[in-house]
Write a protein that holds these residues in place. Sequence first.
Motif, short mmCIF file in Angstrom:
data_model
loop_
_atom_site.label_atom_id
_atom_site.label_comp_id
_atom_site.label_asym_id
_atom_site.label_seq_id
_atom_site.Cartn_x
_atom_site.Cartn_y
_atom_site.Cartn_z
N PHE A 5 14.61 39.26 22.11
CA PHE A 5 15.79 38.62 22.33
C PHE A 5 15.69 37.18 23.37
O PHE A 5 16.21 36.23 22.99
N ILE A 6 14.83 37.32 24.29
CA ILE A 6 14.39 36.34 25.15
C ILE A 6 13.89 34.86 24.63
O ILE A 6 14.73 34.09 24.76
N GLY A 7 12.86 35.06 23.90
CA GLY A 7 12.42 34.22 23.37
C GLY A 7 13.40 33.29 22.04
O GLY A 7 13.42 32.19 22.01
N THR A 8 14.17 34.27 21.37
CA THR A 8 14.71 33.71 20.32
C THR A 8 16.02 33.00 20.87
O THR A 8 16.42 32.00 20.73
N SER A 9 16.46 33.44 21.95
CA SER A 9 17.56 32.73 22.78
C SER A 9 17.10 31.45 23.12
O SER A 9 17.92 30.48 22.97
N ILE A 10 16.01 31.22 23.64
CA ILE A 10 15.45 29.83 24.32
C ILE A 10 15.39 29.09 22.90
O ILE A 10 15.64 27.96 23.09
N GLU A 11 14.60 29.60 21.83
CA GLU A 11 14.69 28.90 20.58
C GLU A 11 15.82 28.00 20.02
O GLU A 11 15.97 26.93 19.86
N TRP A 12 16.78 29.08 20.24
CA TRP A 12 18.41 28.57 19.66
C TRP A 12 19.00 27.53 20.61
O TRP A 12 19.63 26.79 20.24
N TYR A 13 18.70 27.77 21.93
CA TYR A 13 19.13 26.95 22.88
C TYR A 13 18.54 25.54 22.62
O TYR A 13 19.45 24.53 22.40
N ASP A 14 17.27 25.50 22.43
CA ASP A 14 16.84 24.37 22.24
C ASP A 14 17.39 23.59 20.73
O ASP A 14 17.69 22.50 21.01
N TYR A 15 17.54 24.35 19.85
CA TYR A 15 18.10 23.97 18.49
C TYR A 15 19.41 23.29 18.77
O TYR A 15 19.83 22.33 18.18
N PHE A 16 20.33 24.30 19.30
CA PHE A 16 21.71 23.80 19.42
C PHE A 16 22.20 22.59 20.29
O PHE A 16 23.01 21.99 20.17
N ILE A 17 21.38 22.49 21.28
CA ILE A 17 21.50 21.22 22.13
C ILE A 17 21.16 20.10 21.50
O ILE A 17 21.80 19.07 21.54
N PHE A 18 20.35 20.16 20.52
CA PHE A 18 20.20 18.89 19.34
C PHE A 18 21.40 18.79 18.59
O PHE A 18 21.99 17.72 18.58
N GLY A 19 22.23 19.95 18.14
CA GLY A 19 23.34 19.74 17.41
C GLY A 19 24.50 19.12 18.15
O GLY A 19 25.11 18.51 17.76
N THR A 20 24.61 19.85 19.23
CA THR A 20 25.66 19.32 20.22
C THR A 20 25.47 17.79 20.63
O THR A 20 26.60 17.20 20.53
N ALA A 21 24.08 17.10 21.02
CA ALA A 21 23.83 15.90 21.23
C ALA A 21 24.14 14.99 19.98
O ALA A 21 24.36 13.77 20.11
N ALA A 22 23.60 15.45 18.77
CA ALA A 22 24.17 14.83 17.50
C ALA A 22 25.50 14.63 17.22
O ALA A 22 25.81 13.38 16.68
N ALA A 23 26.42 15.45 17.65
CA ALA A 23 27.72 14.97 17.92
C ALA A 23 28.27 14.21 18.98
O ALA A 23 29.17 13.31 18.65
N LEU A 24 27.75 14.36 20.03
CA LEU A 24 28.36 13.89 21.32
C LEU A 24 27.61 12.41 21.85
O LEU A 24 28.09 11.56 22.41
N VAL A 25 26.30 12.49 21.56
CA VAL A 25 25.39 11.53 22.28
C VAL A 25 24.51 10.66 21.44
O VAL A 25 24.83 9.32 21.62
N PHE A 26 24.22 10.96 20.32
CA PHE A 26 23.08 10.49 19.53
C PHE A 26 23.82 9.15 18.79
O PHE A 26 23.13 8.12 18.54
#
Length: 439
Positions: free
Chosen positions: A20-41
């Motif tokens: 769980f811990i490592g997978t959560s970190i991996e997907w945190y990394d992945y989804f902050i890109f998705g969030t930034a792709a909508a709001l920032v980039f």
Amino acid sequence: MTNNGTSKPPSTRGLFAASFIGTSIEWYDYFIFGTAAALVFPRLFFPDASPEAATLASLSAFAAGFLVRPLGAAVIGHFGDRIGRKSMLVLTLILTGGSTFLIGTLPTYAAIGIGAPLLLVSLRLVQSFGVSGEWGGALLISTENAAPGRRAVYGSFAQFGVPIGVLTSNLAFLAVSGMDDEAFFSYGWRIPFLLSAVLVIVGFVVRLRLSETPEFARAKQERKISKVPFAELLRHHPRNLILGGLAAIAPPAVGYAVTVYMLTYGTQVAGFERNTLLTLILASSSVWIIAIIVSAMLSDRFGAKRLYIVGAITAVAWPVPMFAMVNTGETVPALIAFLVAAVVQGIMAGAQGGLFSEMFDLRVRYSGISIAYAAGGTVAGAVTPAFPALYAAYGSSMPVAVFLTVLGAVSLVAVIGIRYTASVRKPEKVAAPVVAPEL
């Protein structure tokens, strides 16, 4: 050690932490890109385009990562089946976390011009390559230690990482989105990316304590490891590989529609505030986790395939009502829309671990589940830019909703056709340790 000198079986808590811990970190990394792709980039990396074109370009950068996911799954899966699960899980953490941190340090278009989006896309490709082998390894660490009849529950440990990644990534952006626009677009958006370094260190420590699963360790000792897993996979499991990939489309398709596209659609079309949407997604993530738990328990009782079919049916039925409720521009209907979407994803996610872990033989299991999962995610993620394009072409959310419905129907038909492999693992009398003793 036990009294007879054998290794103590791994604890459920240890398995949960390792998966769980490592997978959560991996997907945190992945989804902050998705969030930034909508709001920032769109604003910082594609400023010369119109708002619509900038959004499309930004979401295309997000989607570009999906193009390398099947390749990453094949490569990492190959070595996972040849060398072992542990080493690949450490590698995926380094690739994903390192590239995420570097994104937070990138200069923008205003500083270096076209080089900025090129670097952004390059790091996105590295990030996606790493995450493509993450889920398969995390799933196997749990399911290859599970007692017969408990694979869906143990497989759900890896599935929690997706909603937790959504939850923590949105919390990170919610924490900085209260800044004024000048501060947020200057340095605030970078903070969630830079925090990835701390999270990766935590995950790295946890995963260094891993040992191989009993199944794989025994197969390696008995020299039953496949020399070319990918070739063997294509030769003996082509049906399940294709159907598994198609079945894996619906969960991320619904997920990306809510966690990525809705951040753009909700603010530009439905009239929601940025913070409101982030809060609604946070609320839905908790329901997502509960749905995974319930679905996994029911999967072990009634069959993972049956539960996945139920989830796929809901994925067909919900997109049209979901967009209709968001289009009201009211918070309560939008919250209900997101909560039900979370249940839709959770049903399939809870069943997916048990379903996929029984689809392939041990010799090709890491490759098989990783490639199938990555293929489904690639289709779902690569079509994300089609959402704003469909809305722009028709001026309505209905084509987007119908498109999601079609993707759900594809997964529904595919999962019905999946067959379990005949080599179902027998109970083990002795299990090798999976995590080192606690200090």
